[in-house]
Enzyme design. Structure first.
Site, PDB file in Angstrom:
ATOM      1  N   ARG A 108      -6.843  12.618  -4.501  1.00 13.58           N
ATOM      2  CA  ARG A 108      -8.111  11.983  -4.135  1.00 13.58           C
ATOM      3  C   ARG A 108      -9.195  12.991  -3.775  1.00 13.58           C
ATOM      4  NH1 ARG A 108     -11.229   9.555  -3.598  1.00 13.58           N
ATOM      5  NH2 ARG A 108     -11.380   8.088  -1.887  1.00 13.58           N
TER       6      ARG A 108
ATOM      7  N   TYR B 103     -14.997 -11.656   0.258  1.00  8.37           N
ATOM      8  CA  TYR B 103     -15.666 -10.387  -0.043  1.00  8.37           C
ATOM      9  C   TYR B 103     -16.971 -10.616  -0.795  1.00  8.37           C
ATOM     10  CZ  TYR B 103     -11.993  -7.206   1.514  1.00  8.37           C
ATOM     11  OH  TYR B 103     -11.126  -6.480   2.277  1.00  8.37           O
TER      12      TYR B 103
ATOM     13  N   ARG C 160      -3.332   6.685   1.181  1.00  9.62           N
ATOM     14  CA  ARG C 160      -3.785   7.938   1.788  1.00  9.62           C
ATOM     15  C   ARG C 160      -2.791   8.582   2.741  1.00  9.62           C
ATOM     16  NH1 ARG C 160      -9.278   5.671   3.780  1.00  9.62           N
ATOM     17  NH2 ARG C 160      -7.784   3.963   3.955  1.00  9.62           N
TER      18      ARG C 160
ATOM     19  N   ASP D 253      -6.779  -2.254  -7.193  1.00 10.61           N
ATOM     20  CA  ASP D 253      -7.263  -2.830  -5.936  1.00 10.61           C
ATOM     21  C   ASP D 253      -7.631  -4.288  -6.177  1.00 10.61           C
ATOM     22  OD1 ASP D 253      -8.007  -1.948  -3.084  1.00 10.61           O
ATOM     23  OD2 ASP D 253      -9.682  -3.189  -3.690  1.00 10.61           O
TER      24      ASP D 253
ATOM     25  N   ARG E 211       0.827  -1.213   0.000  1.00 10.34           N
ATOM     26  CA  ARG E 211       0.000   0.000   0.000  1.00 10.34           C
ATOM     27  C   ARG E 211       0.856   1.255   0.000  1.00 10.34           C
ATOM     28  NH1 ARG E 211      -5.322  -0.241   1.459  1.00 10.34           N
ATOM     29  NH2 ARG E 211      -6.088  -2.334   1.281  1.00 10.34           N
TER      30      ARG E 211
HETATM   31  O1  CP3 Z   1       0.498   0.897  -3.266  1.00  8.02           O
HETATM   32  C1  CP3 Z   1      -0.287  -0.050  -3.352  1.00  8.02           C
HETATM   33  O2  CP3 Z   1      -0.093  -1.127  -2.765  1.00  8.02           O
HETATM   34  C2  CP3 Z   1      -1.440   0.226  -4.265  1.00  8.02           C
HETATM   35  C3  CP3 Z   1      -2.326  -0.817  -4.666  1.00  8.02           C
HETATM   36  C4  CP3 Z   1      -3.248  -1.510  -3.681  1.00  8.02           C
HETATM   37  C5  CP3 Z   1      -4.453  -0.970  -3.133  1.00  8.02           C
HETATM   38  N1  CP3 Z   1      -5.089  -1.987  -2.502  1.00  8.02           N
HETATM   39  C6  CP3 Z   1      -4.932   0.407  -3.249  1.00  8.02           C
HETATM   40  C7  CP3 Z   1      -5.972   0.897  -2.344  1.00  8.02           C
HETATM   41  C8  CP3 Z   1      -3.149  -2.829  -3.297  1.00  8.02           C
HETATM   42  C9  CP3 Z   1      -2.030  -3.821  -3.560  1.00  8.02           C
HETATM   43  C10 CP3 Z   1      -4.338  -3.124  -2.562  1.00  8.02           C
HETATM   44  C11 CP3 Z   1      -4.615  -4.451  -2.044  1.00  8.02           C
HETATM   45  C12 CP3 Z   1      -5.804  -4.657  -1.236  1.00  8.02           C
HETATM   46  N2  CP3 Z   1      -7.033  -4.049  -1.344  1.00  8.02           N
HETATM   47  C13 CP3 Z   1      -5.898  -5.630  -0.210  1.00  8.02           C
HETATM   48  C14 CP3 Z   1      -4.793  -6.581   0.161  1.00  8.02           C
HETATM   49  C15 CP3 Z   1      -3.714  -5.887   0.889  1.00  8.02           C
HETATM   50  C16 CP3 Z   1      -3.976  -5.654   2.318  1.00  8.02           C
HETATM   51  O3  CP3 Z   1      -3.723  -4.518   2.757  1.00  8.02           O
HETATM   52  O4  CP3 Z   1      -4.375  -6.592   2.989  1.00  8.02           O
HETATM   53  C17 CP3 Z   1      -7.186  -5.570   0.326  1.00  8.02           C
HETATM   54  C18 CP3 Z   1      -7.727  -6.389   1.434  1.00  8.02           C
HETATM   55  C19 CP3 Z   1      -7.892  -4.581  -0.407  1.00  8.02           C
HETATM   56  C20 CP3 Z   1      -9.309  -4.169  -0.239  1.00  8.02           C
HETATM   57  C21 CP3 Z   1      -9.397  -2.762   0.167  1.00  8.02           C
HETATM   58  N3  CP3 Z   1      -9.228  -1.702  -0.670  1.00  8.02           N
HETATM   59  C22 CP3 Z   1      -9.657  -2.265   1.465  1.00  8.02           C
HETATM   60  C23 CP3 Z   1      -9.915  -3.114   2.683  1.00  8.02           C
HETATM   61  C24 CP3 Z   1      -9.642  -0.881   1.384  1.00  8.02           C
HETATM   62  C25 CP3 Z   1      -9.986   0.102   2.473  1.00  8.02           C
HETATM   63  C26 CP3 Z   1      -8.989   0.214   3.496  1.00  8.02           C
HETATM   64  C27 CP3 Z   1      -7.917   1.195   3.150  1.00  8.02           C
HETATM   65  O5  CP3 Z   1      -6.760   0.955   3.466  1.00  8.02           O
HETATM   66  O6  CP3 Z   1      -8.261   2.232   2.581  1.00  8.02           O
HETATM   67  C28 CP3 Z   1      -9.331  -0.538   0.034  1.00  8.02           C
HETATM   68  C29 CP3 Z   1      -9.166   0.801  -0.512  1.00  8.02           C
HETATM   69  C30 CP3 Z   1      -7.845   1.098  -1.137  1.00  8.02           C
HETATM   70  N4  CP3 Z   1      -7.104   0.251  -1.920  1.00  8.02           N
HETATM   71  C31 CP3 Z   1      -7.165   2.345  -1.058  1.00  8.02           C
HETATM   72  C32 CP3 Z   1      -5.997   2.219  -1.817  1.00  8.02           C
HETATM   73  C33 CP3 Z   1      -4.986   3.283  -2.082  1.00  8.02           C
HETATM   74  C34 CP3 Z   1      -7.666   3.585  -0.332  1.00  8.02           C
HETATM   75  C35 CP3 Z   1      -8.820   4.121  -1.070  1.00  8.02           C
HETATM   76  C36 CP3 Z   1      -8.962   5.616  -1.001  1.00  8.02           C
HETATM   77  O7  CP3 Z   1      -8.158   6.330  -1.608  1.00  8.02           O
HETATM   78  O8  CP3 Z   1      -9.925   6.060  -0.394  1.00  8.02           O
END
Ligand code: CP3
Length: 649
Positions: free
Chosen positions: A344, A457, A335, A380, A331
């Site tokens: 964003r 999910y 944010r 994502d 990640r």
């Molecule tokens: O730099 C990176 O790693 C970018 C790519 C990336 C995102 N999500 C962007 C994202 C990757 C590899 C993921 C994987 C992901 N997404 C996982 C597995 C990794 C982990 O942390 O366990 C999971 C479970 C998700 C599902 C998901 N997407 C959740 C639970 C959330 C909300 C929680 C959070 O951290 O925001 C997201 C949203 C998300 N995915 C954001 C980003 C940058 C934030 C969204 C926003 O900008 O509002």
């Protein structure tokens, strides 16, 4: 120096004919001009090859002409018009087989009312041209035919060879409008100053300047330093065609004037320069906000792969010894980054994922800011649930929300097969663009969720603490469970292979929530499906297999596959290696919460993990789970520095 206008900034202009006037108006608006002419205009009448082509054409000695580019086709016609009657040229061309490579030459031919015999389908590379010719020449073999190929810029050797192999006599018809200036010293010196960060603003007043600048820099071995230097500068472009040319070289215009005129450009830019320079300093993401949709230039991921084969990160994936431990952050584009939040506030998360330019920029900006050893695709894991009929939304606070029909056992057979090429083409586009713009020495990680985590999910309709519905599904209808995971796995194989085709150097599979299962459940109901996904990639690239809460079943987890196993912070690395065996890499595993602590503590924890890894080949430093949104970004930058500093051997 006056503070209005350019306020003393150094401004480079690539204008040639009006170089002096340009320098003068920059000076008048308070800038320090640097003149670096990158073009010399070649008179149309100087295109000797075009005339030789015309003579053969009139003598009936040409059978086919292939128009490769729009600009080149236009110049060819204009050059011929300087010497021959237009009607005569059009009639002669009308007797030939005219092949148009893509939309741009098609447009020019149509404008000139030249009938097109064959249009080449997308993506319009030399391979499609040859394929199309092979298909349409059933009655008419190319053997013995004379084929004229319009060329602009560099010739395409592989295409020419392909034609020759089919027995054609090839007549290459290069056309020119521009050449390098006679004196290239000013250009070379400007490129060096750009690379050294001595210039703040660049002005481009036509697209050919951009192409020439890069072609010249590449001849001097300075293309990469030039691009990196320009990325730190304010780039002003006279209009959309010039901006498109910039984009093809991995750059975006920060500024376009209200009218496509040099004078307007300088005047309007001058007043905004200070603000633009400030924005640039604050954050690199902003420069792509205005980017236009790309013109579809094809990336060539395979060509450059060799450049990063020996990167720290890829060596570690292969468990080769490295002088320094490589590090990236799950990640890392998120944010906690100020730039990310800035963008964003203007664009939704899904818009970011669906725009290849923005996705690329966000991924690259994060990797550059942290100085990590790999970039990860911006996307994502949940996007792939959409083809299963669910709607995905990302709220501002509470993470992803799925709506629509949650998967129940009786629905599984009705769920469609996932066809990522149809439902998620933008993900592959994002990989391509990221690869195209990213420093070619830096590896790019593609990714997906694992079958279990994605199934959870789809069944829960969102995040869960206890996975009650997922487990109920599993216990009550094992047949439907197997069918659901198998269906997801089939989709993932295509999805990940597609990302590899598009240029991903490594893929990571996230089984984020798998730790809620017992070892026996994992082995029986999950392992075969994850294994199917990894086997479906056939060893094309290294695979990182990540899970959290897996300490109790590491050996089973490993048996599902992966060159590197990602572990969370609840397991000691030494321990993990014992459970996993020495012939696998390990990624991890700093607790993300440590990054909220004071620097000394972060440093100490980094040290502790490096000691556990004990310099074993195949250690990739990372967090044990994604970086938390409340993390100060300076702490993440510091952590990366500590890893590099403390692991040097
Ligand atoms: O730099 C990176 O790693 C970018 C790519 C990336 C995102 N999500 C962007 C994202 C990757 C590899 C993921 C994987 C992901 N997404 C996982 C597995 C990794 C982990 O942390 O366990 C999971 C479970 C998700 C599902 C998901 N997407 C959740 C639970 C959330 C909300 C929680 C959070 O951290 O925001 C997201 C949203 C998300 N995915 C954001 C980003 C940058 C934030 C969204 C926003 O900008 O509002």
């Amino acid at each position: 120096m006056e503070e209005s206008g350019f306020g003393g900034a150094t401004v480079v202009s690539f204008e040639s004919r009006l170089a002096e006037a340009m320098a003068e108006s920059i000076r008048r608006r308070g800038g320090q001009p640097v003149s670096a002419p990158s073009l010399r205009e070649i008179p149309l009448g100087g295109n000797a090859e075009a005339f030789a082509f015309a003579e053969k054409l009139f003598a009936g000695r040409i059978d086919m002409v292939v128009c490769l580019t729009g600009v080149g086709t236009r110049i060819l016609l204009e050059a011929l018009a300087t010497r021959y009657e237009r009607q005569k040229v059009l009639e002669a061309l009308g007797r030939l087989t005219v092949v148009a490579r893509g939309p741009k030459p098609i447009r020019v031919l149509k404008e000139n009312a030249i009938p097109i015999t064959i249009s080449v389908p997308e993506p319009n590379t030399w391979e499609e041209i040859l394929q199309t010719l092979d298909q349409s020449s059933r009655g008419m073999s190319l053997a013995g035919k004379t084929v004229a190929v319009q060329e602009y810029g560099v010739s395409n050797e592989r295409f020419i060879t392909g034609l020759k192999q089919r027995g054609a006599n090839v007549l290459q018809v290069p056309v020119y409008r521009w050449a390098l200036p006679e004196d290239t010293q000013p250009l070379l010196s400007a490129i060096r100053r750009i690379a050294q960060g001595q210039i703040q603003v660049a002005l481009f007043t036509n697209a050919a300047q951009v192409d020439h600048l890069f072609r010249f820099a590449s001849g001097e071995g300075l293309e990469q330093p030039l691009r990196e230097g320009l990325r730190q500068m304010v780039i002003a472009s006279v209009g959309p065609i010039t901006s498109e040319a910039l984009q093809e070289h991995g750059l975006a215009a920060d500024f376009e004037p209200s009218h496509q005129k040099m004078g307007v450009l300088v005047n309007e830019l001058a007043d905004q320069t200070q603000e633009l320079i400030r924005e640039k300093r604050e954050g690199p993401i902003r420069r792509y906000v205005k980017v236009l949709p790309a013109a579809g230039g094809a990336a060539a991921p395979a060509v450059e792969r060799g450049m990063r084969k020996d990167s720290l990160f890829l060596k570690a994936c292969r468990r080769e010894p490295v002088p320094v431990t490589s590090v990236w952050v799950m990640r890392q584009a998120g944010r906690y980054l100020k730039d990310y939040r800035w963008i964003r506030n203007r664009v939704s998360f899904l818009e970011l994922c669906r725009s290849k330019e923005l996705a690329a920029e966000v991924a690259i900006a994060a990797a550059e800011r942290l100085k990590v050893d790999a970039a990860i695709l911006f996307s994502d894991i949940l996007l792939i649930v959409e083809p299963l009929g669910l709607t995905l939304e990302y709220g501002s606070e509470n993470g992803p929300v799925l709506s629509g029909q949650k998967a129940a056992p009786e629905d599984v057979d009705r769920l469609p097969e996932i066809e990522p090429a149809e439902s998620l083409p933008y993900v592959f586009e994002a990989v391509k663009t990221t690869r195209q713009w990213l420093n070619p020495a830096v590896p790019l990680i593609g990714f997906s969720g694992a079958p279990f985590t994605l199934a959870s999910y789809v069944i829960e309709g969102g995040a869960s603490r206890s996975f009650t519905q997922t487990k109920r599904f599993l216990y009550s209808d094992a047949g439907a469970w197997e069918a659901l995971l198998a269906k997801i796995a089939r989709g993932l194989i295509k999805y990940l292979n597609g990302q590899i085709d598009a240029g991903a150097d490594v893929v990571q599979i996230f089984d984020t929530w798998v730790g809620c299962l017992s070892p026996a459940e994992y082995e029986r109901h999950v392992l075969p499906h994850t294994r199917a996904v990894i086997e479906g990639l056939k060893g094309r690239v290294p695979v990182i297999h990540f899970g959290t809460g897996t300490a109790a079943f590491l050996s089973q987890f490993r048996r599902a596959g992966g060159d590197v196993i990602g572990v969370d912070s609840r397991v000691e690395l030494g321990h993990a290696w014992q459970a996993l065996g020495a012939d696998v890499g390990i990624q991890g595993n700093l607790d993300p919460t440590v990054l909220l602590a004071p620097r000394e503590r972060i440093r100490a924890e980094v040290q502790r993990i490096l000691q556990q890894a004990a310099g074993r080949p195949g250690h990739i430093f990372n967090l044990g789970h994604g970086v938390l949104p409340e993390t100060p970004e300076e702490n993440v930058i510091a952590m990366v520095e500590y890893v590099h500093e403390l692991s040097r051997r």
